[in-house]
Write a protein that holds these residues in place. Sequence first.
Motif, PDB file in Angstrom:
ATOM      1  N   VAL A   1       9.783  19.950   4.037  1.00  0.00           N
ATOM      2  CA  VAL A   1       9.783  18.497   4.210  1.00  0.00           C
ATOM      3  C   VAL A   1       8.508  18.139   4.965  1.00  0.00           C
ATOM      4  CG1 VAL A   1      10.937  16.505   5.247  1.00  0.00           C
ATOM      5  CG2 VAL A   1      12.316  18.327   4.222  1.00  0.00           C
ATOM      6  N   MET A   2       7.896  17.039   4.595  1.00  0.00           N
ATOM      7  CA  MET A   2       6.619  16.618   5.179  1.00  0.00           C
ATOM      8  C   MET A   2       6.663  16.526   6.704  1.00  0.00           C
ATOM      9  SD  MET A   2       6.661  12.493   4.562  1.00  0.00           S
ATOM     10  CE  MET A   2       8.040  11.505   5.165  1.00  0.00           C
ATOM     11  N   LYS A   3       5.477  16.509   7.307  1.00  0.00           N
ATOM     12  CA  LYS A   3       5.370  16.200   8.736  1.00  0.00           C
ATOM     13  C   LYS A   3       5.753  14.745   8.974  1.00  0.00           C
ATOM     14  CE  LYS A   3       2.003  17.793  11.267  1.00  0.00           C
ATOM     15  NZ  LYS A   3       0.721  18.262  11.862  1.00  0.00           N
ATOM     16  N   GLY A   4       5.345  13.884   8.048  1.00  0.00           N
ATOM     17  CA  GLY A   4       5.622  12.461   8.158  1.00  0.00           C
ATOM     18  C   GLY A   4       4.546  11.674   7.450  1.00  0.00           C
ATOM     19  N   TYR A   5       4.574  10.348   7.645  1.00  0.00           N
ATOM     20  CA  TYR A   5       3.602   9.458   7.009  1.00  0.00           C
ATOM     21  C   TYR A   5       2.437   9.198   7.963  1.00  0.00           C
ATOM     22  CZ  TYR A   5       7.416   8.455   3.722  1.00  0.00           C
ATOM     23  OH  TYR A   5       8.415   8.558   2.792  1.00  0.00           O
ATOM     24  N   LEU A   6       1.230   9.366   7.452  1.00  0.00           N
ATOM     25  CA  LEU A   6       0.029   9.199   8.260  1.00  0.00           C
ATOM     26  C   LEU A   6      -0.070   7.781   8.827  1.00  0.00           C
ATOM     27  CD1 LEU A   6      -2.665  10.570   9.144  1.00  0.00           C
ATOM     28  CD2 LEU A   6      -3.695   9.542   7.095  1.00  0.00           C
ATOM     29  N   LYS A   7      -0.254   7.699  10.141  1.00  0.00           N
ATOM     30  CA  LYS A   7      -0.455   6.411  10.832  1.00  0.00           C
ATOM     31  C   LYS A   7       0.660   5.416  10.537  1.00  0.00           C
ATOM     32  CE  LYS A   7      -5.451   7.071  10.185  1.00  0.00           C
ATOM     33  NZ  LYS A   7      -6.667   6.583   9.493  1.00  0.00           N
TER      34      LYS A   7
ATOM     35  N   ASN B   1       0.819  -1.199   0.000  1.00  0.00           N
ATOM     36  CA  ASN B   1       0.000   0.000   0.000  1.00  0.00           C
ATOM     37  C   ASN B   1       0.857   1.255   0.000  1.00  0.00           C
ATOM     38  OD1 ASN B   1      -2.592  -1.190   0.040  1.00  0.00           O
ATOM     39  ND2 ASN B   1      -2.316  -1.709   2.199  1.00  0.00           N
ATOM     40  N   PRO B   2       0.408   2.326  -0.664  1.00  0.00           N
ATOM     41  CA  PRO B   2       1.162   3.575  -0.659  1.00  0.00           C
ATOM     42  C   PRO B   2       1.139   4.219   0.720  1.00  0.00           C
ATOM     43  CG  PRO B   2      -0.975   3.906  -1.667  1.00  0.00           C
ATOM     44  CD  PRO B   2      -0.837   2.425  -1.436  1.00  0.00           C
ATOM     45  N   LYS B   3       2.103   5.098   0.955  1.00  0.00           N
ATOM     46  CA  LYS B   3       2.173   5.807   2.235  1.00  0.00           C
ATOM     47  C   LYS B   3       1.508   7.173   2.098  1.00  0.00           C
ATOM     48  CE  LYS B   3       6.731   5.292   2.604  1.00  0.00           C
ATOM     49  NZ  LYS B   3       7.141   4.243   1.663  1.00  0.00           N
ATOM     50  N   GLY B   4       0.833   7.592   3.158  1.00  0.00           N
ATOM     51  CA  GLY B   4       0.139   8.874   3.163  1.00  0.00           C
ATOM     52  C   GLY B   4       1.057   9.983   3.649  1.00  0.00           C
ATOM     53  N   VAL B   5       1.441  10.872   2.757  1.00  0.00           N
ATOM     54  CA  VAL B   5       2.354  11.969   3.078  1.00  0.00           C
ATOM     55  C   VAL B   5       1.551  13.163   3.599  1.00  0.00           C
ATOM     56  CG1 VAL B   5       4.013  13.615   2.122  1.00  0.00           C
ATOM     57  CG2 VAL B   5       4.036  11.223   1.362  1.00  0.00           C
ATOM     58  N   VAL B   6       1.859  13.596   4.816  1.00  0.00           N
ATOM     59  CA  VAL B   6       1.151  14.723   5.429  1.00  0.00           C
ATOM     60  C   VAL B   6       2.023  15.972   5.334  1.00  0.00           C
ATOM     61  CG1 VAL B   6       0.061  15.615   7.520  1.00  0.00           C
ATOM     62  CG2 VAL B   6       0.002  13.153   7.029  1.00  0.00           C
ATOM     63  N   THR B   7       1.505  17.005   4.685  1.00  0.00           N
ATOM     64  CA  THR B   7       2.234  18.267   4.561  1.00  0.00           C
ATOM     65  C   THR B   7       1.535  19.357   5.363  1.00  0.00           C
ATOM     66  OG1 THR B   7       1.061  18.620   2.462  1.00  0.00           O
ATOM     67  CG2 THR B   7       3.296  17.752   2.339  1.00  0.00           C
ATOM     68  N   HIS B   8       2.265  20.419   5.677  1.00  0.00           N
ATOM     69  CA  HIS B   8       1.742  21.451   6.571  1.00  0.00           C
ATOM     70  C   HIS B   8       1.682  22.830   5.908  1.00  0.00           C
ATOM     71  CE1 HIS B   8       6.041  22.361   7.125  1.00  0.00           C
ATOM     72  NE2 HIS B   8       6.227  21.116   7.535  1.00  0.00           N
TER      73      HIS B   8
ATOM     74  N   GLU C   1       4.367   5.407  12.058  1.00  0.00           N
ATOM     75  CA  GLU C   1       5.501   5.958  12.797  1.00  0.00           C
ATOM     76  C   GLU C   1       6.816   5.293  12.411  1.00  0.00           C
ATOM     77  OE1 GLU C   1       4.846   6.059  17.003  1.00  0.00           O
ATOM     78  OE2 GLU C   1       2.837   6.915  16.817  1.00  0.00           O
ATOM     79  N   LYS C   2       6.790   4.015  12.116  1.00  0.00           N
ATOM     80  CA  LYS C   2       8.012   3.299  11.749  1.00  0.00           C
ATOM     81  C   LYS C   2       8.609   3.858  10.459  1.00  0.00           C
ATOM     82  CE  LYS C   2       9.771  -1.402  10.884  1.00  0.00           C
ATOM     83  NZ  LYS C   2      10.218  -1.229   9.485  1.00  0.00           N
ATOM     84  N   ALA C   3       7.761   4.005   9.432  1.00  0.00           N
ATOM     85  CA  ALA C   3       8.249   4.534   8.155  1.00  0.00           C
ATOM     86  C   ALA C   3       8.714   5.978   8.302  1.00  0.00           C
ATOM     87  CB  ALA C   3       7.157   4.448   7.091  1.00  0.00           C
ATOM     88  N   THR C   4       8.035   6.754   9.140  1.00  0.00           N
ATOM     89  CA  THR C   4       8.433   8.145   9.373  1.00  0.00           C
ATOM     90  C   THR C   4       9.809   8.201  10.023  1.00  0.00           C
ATOM     91  OG1 THR C   4       6.127   8.846   9.611  1.00  0.00           O
ATOM     92  CG2 THR C   4       7.809  10.304  10.524  1.00  0.00           C
ATOM     93  N   ALA C   5      10.020   7.373  11.040  1.00  0.00           N
ATOM     94  CA  ALA C   5      11.312   7.349  11.730  1.00  0.00           C
ATOM     95  C   ALA C   5      12.435   6.931  10.790  1.00  0.00           C
ATOM     96  CB  ALA C   5      11.245   6.409  12.927  1.00  0.00           C
ATOM     97  N   GLU C   6      12.168   5.951   9.945  1.00  0.00           N
ATOM     98  CA  GLU C   6      13.182   5.505   8.985  1.00  0.00           C
ATOM     99  C   GLU C   6      13.499   6.598   7.972  1.00  0.00           C
ATOM    100  OE1 GLU C   6      11.437   2.036   7.306  1.00  0.00           O
ATOM    101  OE2 GLU C   6      11.973   0.725   8.997  1.00  0.00           O
TER     102      GLU C   6
END
Length: 549
Positions: free
Chosen positions: A402-408, A200-207, A410-415
Motif C-alpha cells: 500500500v502506498m506511503k500516501g498522496y504527495l503534499k 487535479n490528480p493525486k500523486g501516489v508515492v510508493t516505496h 495530508e487530508k486525502a491521505t488521512a481519508e
Amino acid sequence: MSGKQSQYNIGLDKTPANFVALTPLSFLARTAAVYPDHIGAVYEGRVFTWAETYQRCRRFASYLAGRNIGNGDTVAAMLPNIPAMNELHFAVPMAGAVLNALNIRLDAASIAFQLDHGGAKIILVDPEFTGVISEALTLMKGPKPFVIDVDDAAFAGGKRIGEIEYEDALSQGDPGFAARLPQDEWDAIALSYTSGTTGNPKGVVTHHRGAYLNAVSNILAGNLGQHPVYLWTLPMFHCNGWCFPWTVAAAAGINVCLRKVEPSKIFALIKKHGVTHMAGAPIVYNTLINAPDAPKGKTARPVVGLIAGAAPPVAVLEGAESIGIKLTHVYGLTEVYGPASVCAEQPGWDDLPADQRAQLKRRQGVPYPLQEAVTVIDPETMQIVPRDGETVGEVMFRGNIVMKGYLKNEKATAEAFAGGWFHTGDLGVLDEQGYVIIKDRSKDIIISGGENISSIEVEDVLHKHPSVLFAAVVAKPDGKWGEVPCAFIELKDNASATEAEIIAFCRAQMPGFKTPKSVVFGPIPKTSTGKIQKFMLRDEVKSTKAISA
C-alpha cells in the motif's frame, strides 16, 4: 506492553550482516551476476543481455548523480514501452531519486501540473511526445526540468527538444557506478498520478519495500516461475507497469518491448520469441480476440495473461481461451502498486464448463501472496461484511503493498487510510469462499426507483451480444424513476445492431428495471490503459439526453 527485555532481544541486534533494506534494485544486481549472458530485453531487432542492462542502468544512474540528482529528487519520463523505460525503473532509484512515469495520453496542462507538483528535475522524452511536452514546459509555473531526448528508430517523425540524447548520456556515465541503495526501505521509489476525472490528480508515492514485495507477488500470483518471456502490452507508465520491470528482473526473464498495441505485431512477437506471459486491461484482450488474424485452436501458442479491471466480461474470459490465452484476474489500484489481489484458482476449475469457469474467474478474489489483506468492509462501522454475496460494503486493502500516501496532500491521505485500511471507493460483496466481488464504483451504481443497479452486471450481458465490441452503462436522469440505465455501444467491425435489438437482448436475460432504456452507438472514450471514461459518458448523457441511434 511493558519494557521487559526478552532473551531473544539481548545482544541480538540488526547488523549489516543480518538486515538489509528491501529494494527491487537487488533483483537486477543478482540476475546480472547469475545470468549475465541471458537475454534481458528485445526490441525492434535490438537485444540486451542482463549484464548489458545492468551496465546501462549504472551508467545512467552515474550520469544523474553527476547532475546532482539524488535523494528526494524527481525524474520524469514520457516514454512508450521501450528498453529505456524499463532501464529507468532501476537507474533512477540507483541514483537515489524517484521515478515519475507520465501517462503518454495526457494533455499538456495535465503534464505541466504533474511536473510542477512533483518538482521534476529531469524529464526524458520520446520523439512522439515532444510536441505535447514542449507545450507543457511553457505552461509550467515552477522551474523547468532538464530535458533528455530518447531517440527511437522505430518511430518516424518528431524532433529533438532536449539538451542531450539518452545514449550520449549513457556514454558519459560510469559502468562501475555503485548504486545508492536505500538505507530505509520506506524511502520513495516512484511517484504515479491517479487518473483523476475531476480536479487535479493525486500523486501516489510508493516505496522500495512495497515495490520489492509486489514484484515477487507477481511471480507467485501470475505463475511466472523462472525465465518467463513477458510481452509488454501493459503500459510501463501505469503503476510502474504493475511492478513488472522489477518482476521480470527478479525472475531473470525476457522483456519483449512493444511500442504500440497492434494485434498483428503481438501475435508475431508471441510466435517469434515464445512469449509465455502478458498483462493488460480487458480492452487489450478483446482487441486480440476480435482481430481477423487471431490464431485459433492448435495454431495458438499458450500464453498466461493477467487481466485487471472491475470485472472482465465473461465473453472476454471465454474468448481469450479460444486464442490460447489463459487469463488470471487480478485487481488493484495505483495506490496498491497495481494489482494486489488475485482470483486464486482452485483445483477442479479447469474441469468446469467454460461459462461456469469464467464466472468463477471474474471475481476480484483474495490478497496477493505478499499483501496482508483485501476484504469488504462497512465504511460506517468498519466491520467486515458477511460472506453472503449480498451485503454491499467498500473494498479495502491493508498491508505492505500500500502506498506511503498522496504527495503534499495530508487530508486525502488521512481519508484514504481512515480506520487503518486503504479505502478503494469500489463497492463489493464477499462470497461464501471469502472472495471479493466488485459490484461497482460507488459513483457508478445506478439507483432506479429505489433499486440499485450494477452497471457492471448490465455491461456483462451486453458483451454477450455477438455484435458488441465494447459496452458501458451509466445513469441517465429520468423524471419517473430518478435515473435509468443508458448503454453506450461500440460495435465490432462489419457488425450491426439496432437500439430495439439491444434492449430486447438485455430484457431476455435480466429484470426489466435493469434493462437499458436507451442505447447510443459509436466509439467509447477510453484511457490509455483501456479503462472506459465513464465521466465523459455521464457528461454526454446530461448534455444530450443520450439521443439514441
